[in-house]
Design an enzyme around this catalytic site. Sequence first.
Site, PDB file in Angstrom:
ATOM      1  N   ASP A  85       2.220   5.126  -5.375  1.00  0.00           N
ATOM      2  CA  ASP A  85       1.599   6.542  -5.075  1.00  0.00           C
ATOM      3  C   ASP A  85       2.351   7.585  -5.417  1.00  0.00           C
ATOM      4  OD1 ASP A  85       0.328   8.541  -3.920  1.00  0.00           O
ATOM      5  OD2 ASP A  85       0.304   7.944  -1.734  1.00  0.00           O
ATOM      6  N   ASP A 139       0.653  -1.222  -0.123  1.00  0.00           N
ATOM      7  CA  ASP A 139      -0.035  -0.093  -0.120  1.00  0.00           C
ATOM      8  C   ASP A 139       0.645   1.373  -0.001  1.00  0.00           C
ATOM      9  OD1 ASP A 139      -2.346   1.248   0.102  1.00  0.00           O
ATOM     10  OD2 ASP A 139      -2.441   1.452   2.310  1.00  0.00           O
ATOM     11  N   GLU A 169      -2.361   6.283  -8.372  1.00  0.00           N
ATOM     12  CA  GLU A 169      -3.405   7.392  -7.838  1.00  0.00           C
ATOM     13  C   GLU A 169      -3.226   8.558  -8.233  1.00  0.00           C
ATOM     14  OE1 GLU A 169      -3.523   7.646  -3.502  1.00  0.00           O
ATOM     15  OE2 GLU A 169      -3.999   9.929  -3.488  1.00  0.00           O
ATOM     16  N   ASN A 216     -10.102   0.717   0.674  1.00  0.00           N
ATOM     17  CA  ASN A 216      -9.347   0.508   1.709  1.00  0.00           C
ATOM     18  C   ASN A 216      -9.695   1.118   3.007  1.00  0.00           C
ATOM     19  OD1 ASN A 216      -7.540   0.205  -0.564  1.00  0.00           O
ATOM     20  ND2 ASN A 216      -6.129   1.754  -0.013  1.00  0.00           N
ATOM     21  N   HIS A 253      -9.766   5.242  -1.065  1.00  0.00           N
ATOM     22  CA  HIS A 253      -8.897   5.149   0.231  1.00  0.00           C
ATOM     23  C   HIS A 253      -9.499   6.118   1.453  1.00  0.00           C
ATOM     24  CE1 HIS A 253      -4.645   4.013  -1.494  1.00  0.00           C
ATOM     25  NE2 HIS A 253      -5.496   3.763  -2.284  1.00  0.00           N
TER      26      HIS A 253
HETATM   27  O1  G3H Z   1      -4.339   3.119   2.247  1.00  0.00           O
HETATM   28  C1  G3H Z   1      -4.902   2.815   3.246  1.00  0.00           C
HETATM   29  C2  G3H Z   1      -6.381   3.513   3.163  1.00  0.00           C
HETATM   30  O2  G3H Z   1      -6.594   4.547   2.457  1.00  0.00           O
HETATM   31  C3  G3H Z   1      -6.882   3.430   4.971  1.00  0.00           C
HETATM   32  O3  G3H Z   1      -7.207   4.561   5.103  1.00  0.00           O
HETATM   33  O4  G3H Z   1      -6.733   4.384   7.558  1.00  0.00           O
HETATM   34  O5  G3H Z   1      -8.379   6.207   6.708  1.00  0.00           O
HETATM   35  O6  G3H Z   1      -8.964   3.696   6.759  1.00  0.00           O
HETATM   36  P1  G3H Z   1      -8.026   4.582   6.548  1.00  0.00           P
HETATM   37 ZN    ZN Z   2      -4.710   5.125   1.460  1.00  0.00          ZN
END
Ligand code: G3H
Ligand code: ZN
Length: 275
Positions: free
Chosen positions: A103, A81, A133, A225, A203
């Site tokens: 990213d 990620d 992204e 996510n 995200h």
């Molecule tokens: O890339 C990870 C996610 O976008 C998690 O986001 O921690 O706000 O759920 P969050």
């Molecule tokens: Zn994220």
Amino acid sequence: MLVTLKELLQQYMTSDKAVGAFNVTTYCDAKPVITAAEKKNAPVIVQVGGFATRYMDLELWGKLLVTMADRSPVPVCIHLDHSKDVEECQKAIDAGFSSVMYDGSQLSYEENVRLTSEVVRRAAQKGVSVEGEIGSVAYSGTDAYKAEASDPDTVARFVADTGVDAVAVAVGTLHRMETQAAHLDFDLLRAIQAKVDIPLVIHGSSGLCDEDFKQMCATHVTKVNIGTALRMAFDKGLRTALNDHPESNVFTEIAHIPMQYVEDKVIEKLGLLGF
Ligand code: G3H
Ligand code: ZN
């Protein structure tokens, strides 16, 4: 079974379901994520980022998570990620991850395309999927990351220029929210999906209200996510357990409690995602 992002997401483009992508930081949250998916008979994406690699390197993460995916009867994608480093993506590819995110959201359009394309080129050699992204989902509590809604034409150009398998778009969420107060801009989301033909990624979904989860499943959003909500669940379970067991040397006796909190949270979110 281990699957790539590309083979997993395609079928959910036109369904009323979306796949949960859960950020894990230790075995103790990775295990309940997969257990929850098995109980719901749902596919799942297990993803690791900076919180996870702080304590364990990508080679070890790859061996652990790929083994767990291989042992599971449900489709499991192992994903890196938010990497901002091409060489880190290469390490994940070499470690057996079936998907990586490059990213480049904080870079210029040209740099984002150049570096994302390089990751796509390297990943293709091992059959690994790539998420990019365009636009930028900011972070709660810091202005180190810009907030920039995704522009539909630019998303289309980015997808064509890079060849990514899935694209993260900024349509109303914010990373690391601890309350579910965010709402998606569905008009913008529909305008984007009218221009691109690949799975979309949201995200910062910990902050998204339940109603929007359900509505989102009917769009081309196929990867959702969730990180903060899981860490909060683990934290709550751990604090509760420690409070109930003030004696020392208790971790082996109480570890199952935060793990159960994580499993329950994943089951709740998978339900909102149509499983
Ligand atoms: O890339 C990870 C996610 O976008 C998690 O986001 O921690 O706000 O759920 P969050
Ligand atoms: Zn994220």
